[in-house]
Design a protein around this motif. Structure first.
Motif, mmCIF file in Angstrom:
data_model
loop_
_atom_site.group_PDB
_atom_site.id
_atom_site.type_symbol
_atom_site.label_atom_id
_atom_site.label_comp_id
_atom_site.label_asym_id
_atom_site.label_seq_id
_atom_site.Cartn_x
_atom_site.Cartn_y
_atom_site.Cartn_z
ATOM 1 N N LYS A 117 -3.581 -15.047 1.657
ATOM 2 C CA LYS A 117 -4.460 -15.638 0.438
ATOM 3 C C LYS A 117 -3.573 -14.386 -1.012
ATOM 4 O O LYS A 117 -2.872 -15.481 -1.793
ATOM 5 C CB LYS A 117 -5.304 -16.124 0.504
ATOM 6 N N PHE A 118 -3.639 -13.360 -0.328
ATOM 7 C CA PHE A 118 -3.811 -12.544 -1.695
ATOM 8 C C PHE A 118 -2.523 -11.637 -0.882
ATOM 9 O O PHE A 118 -2.000 -11.012 -1.915
ATOM 10 C CB PHE A 118 -4.912 -11.485 -0.800
ATOM 11 N N PHE A 119 -1.323 -11.987 0.044
ATOM 12 C CA PHE A 119 -0.494 -11.054 0.313
ATOM 13 C C PHE A 119 1.154 -11.859 -0.619
ATOM 14 O O PHE A 119 1.138 -12.782 -0.453
ATOM 15 C CB PHE A 119 -0.064 -10.755 1.992
ATOM 16 N N SER A 120 1.421 -10.593 -1.901
ATOM 17 C CA SER A 120 2.530 -10.790 -2.053
ATOM 18 C C SER A 120 3.749 -10.961 -1.302
ATOM 19 O O SER A 120 5.136 -11.266 -1.786
ATOM 20 C CB SER A 120 3.074 -9.827 -3.288
ATOM 21 N N GLU A 121 3.833 -10.698 0.210
ATOM 22 C CA GLU A 121 5.108 -10.495 0.959
ATOM 23 C C GLU A 121 5.962 -9.354 0.302
ATOM 24 O O GLU A 121 6.966 -9.136 0.800
ATOM 25 C CB GLU A 121 6.431 -12.179 1.275
ATOM 26 N N ARG A 122 6.043 -8.794 -0.393
ATOM 27 C CA ARG A 122 5.926 -7.335 -0.897
ATOM 28 C C ARG A 122 6.259 -6.034 -0.246
ATOM 29 O O ARG A 122 4.384 -5.912 0.168
ATOM 30 C CB ARG A 122 6.106 -6.956 -2.143
ATOM 31 N N ALA A 123 6.125 -5.098 0.380
ATOM 32 C CA ALA A 123 5.746 -3.934 1.145
ATOM 33 C C ALA A 123 7.075 -3.191 1.128
ATOM 34 O O ALA A 123 7.968 -2.860 1.135
ATOM 35 C CB ALA A 123 5.065 -4.521 2.516
ATOM 36 N N ILE A 124 6.030 -2.019 1.480
ATOM 37 C CA ILE A 124 7.212 -0.753 1.538
ATOM 38 C C ILE A 124 6.561 0.038 3.246
ATOM 39 O O ILE A 124 5.981 0.518 3.449
ATOM 40 C CB ILE A 124 6.621 0.580 0.879
ATOM 41 N N VAL A 125 7.493 -0.053 4.316
ATOM 42 C CA VAL A 125 7.172 0.363 5.280
ATOM 43 C C VAL A 125 8.017 2.107 5.262
ATOM 44 O O VAL A 125 8.727 2.106 4.397
ATOM 45 C CB VAL A 125 8.195 -0.603 6.682
ATOM 46 N N ILE A 126 6.335 2.861 5.484
ATOM 47 C CA ILE A 126 7.200 4.335 6.169
ATOM 48 C C ILE A 126 7.097 4.968 7.691
ATOM 49 O O ILE A 126 5.988 4.422 7.891
ATOM 50 C CB ILE A 126 6.108 5.522 5.801
ATOM 51 N N HIS A 127 8.073 4.925 7.771
ATOM 52 C CA HIS A 127 8.497 5.156 9.856
ATOM 53 C C HIS A 127 7.791 6.079 10.036
ATOM 54 O O HIS A 127 7.494 7.518 9.660
ATOM 55 C CB HIS A 127 9.850 5.384 9.924
#
Length: 233
Positions: free
Chosen positions: A220-230
Motif C-alpha cells: 500500500k505504501f511502497f513506491s516501487e523505487r529503492a536504493i540497493v546498497i550491496h
C-alpha cells in the motif's frame, strides 16, 4: 535517435529483470542494526510530527551536527535518507556520523537542492555517487522494484532504502500517494508474510525500530523505487 536507443535499452533491462528468476530465501534479517531517528530525541518524534512541539524544543538538537536550531529544523524534517545512511554506516563500521554532517556531505554531490526550503528530498542518483566516493559503497537505484525483487536483494545481504509513504508509521492507514519518505528495510519472513524495517520517523518504539508490516500492507505504501546498497563493497 539516441533517445530511441536509450529507451529500447531501458525497457530491455526492465523486461530482463521481470523474467529473470529471482531466488528468495524463506527468511532473512539484518541483526543488530542501530536505530537513529530523524530527530535526535526519538521519544519526541510523535509530538514534533503532530506539531505539539517544534524542533526547537528538542534538547538534543546539537547532537545532529547542526550549527543552529533553524538548520536542525530543516535537516531533521528532510533527513530520512540521511538517517537510513547513518544506520547503515554505524552497522557496517561502528562509526556514528551526525545527520546534518551527512546531509551536507550528500548535498555537495547534488543529493539535495539548497536551500532546503526548495528541496524535494533526496535525489537518488547523486546519492549513489555520494556513498560511492565517501564510503566506497556500491549502490544502485531500482525503479519498478517488485516485492520479490526486494526480498531477493535482502536475502543476498544487501541493504535496501525503500521509498514509501510516511503514513507507513500507521499500517492501518490508506495513503493518498505512495512515496515521499525513506525507510531502511532489514528483512522479511515468508512463513509470516511480513517485512521488518527501521523507520526514521516512527512515532513509538514499535513503529521505529524493527517495525513489522505484512507484505500486503507494505504494498500500500511502497513506491516501487529503492536504493540497493550491496554488501561487501
Amino acid at each position: 535517435m539516441r533517445n530511441i536507443k536509450n529507451n529500447v535499452l531501458k525497457y530491455a533491462k526492465l523486461a530482463h529483470r521481470a523474467v529473470r528468476p529471482l531466488p528468495v530465501q524463506p527468511e532473512f534479517l539484518h541483526a543488530d542494526v542501530p536505530y537513529f531517528c530523524q530527530w535526535e530525541s526519538r521519544n519526541l518524534a510523535q509530538k514534533i510530527l503532530n506539531h505539539t512541539i517544534s524542533t526547537d524544543d528538542d534538547p538534543k538538537w546539537k547532537a545532529s551536527g547542526a550549527e543552529s536550531k533553524k538548520e536542525y529544523h530543516d535537516w531533521s524534517w528532510t533527513g530520512c535518507g540521511m538517517a537510513c545512511t547513518k544506520m547503515i554506516l554505524a552497522h557496517r563500521t561502528g562509526k556514528v556520523v551526525p545527520l546534518v554532517q551527512l546531509g551536507k556531505m550528500c548535498a555537495s554531490y547534488g543529493g539535495y537542492t539548497l536551500p532546503l526550503e526548495d528541496s524535494i528530498g533526496l535525489l537518488y542518483k547523486p546519492y549513489v555517487t555520494f556513498v560511492a566516493r565517501e564510503f566506497g559503497w556500491q549502490a544502485r537505484v531500482v525503479q519498478g522494484m517488485s516485492i520479490k525483487e526486494l526480498m531477493h536483494n535482502l536475502g543476498l545481504g544487501n541493504y535496501v532504502i525503500a521509498g514509501v509513504s510516511p503514513k507507513i508509521r500507521d499500517p492501518q492507514s490508506t495513503p493518498a500517494v505512495k512515496g515521499g519518505h525513506l525507510i531502511l528495510m532489514l528483512g522479511y519472513s515468508l512463513p509470516k508474510k511480513e517485512f521488518y524495517f527501521h523507520n526514521p520517523s516512527g512515532i513509538s518504539a514499535k513503529t521505529q525500530e524493527y517495525a513489522t508490516i505484512s507484505f500486503a500492507g507494505f504494498k500500500k505504501f511502497f513506491s516501487e523505487r529503492a536504493i540497493v546498497i550491496h554488501t561487501g563493497e
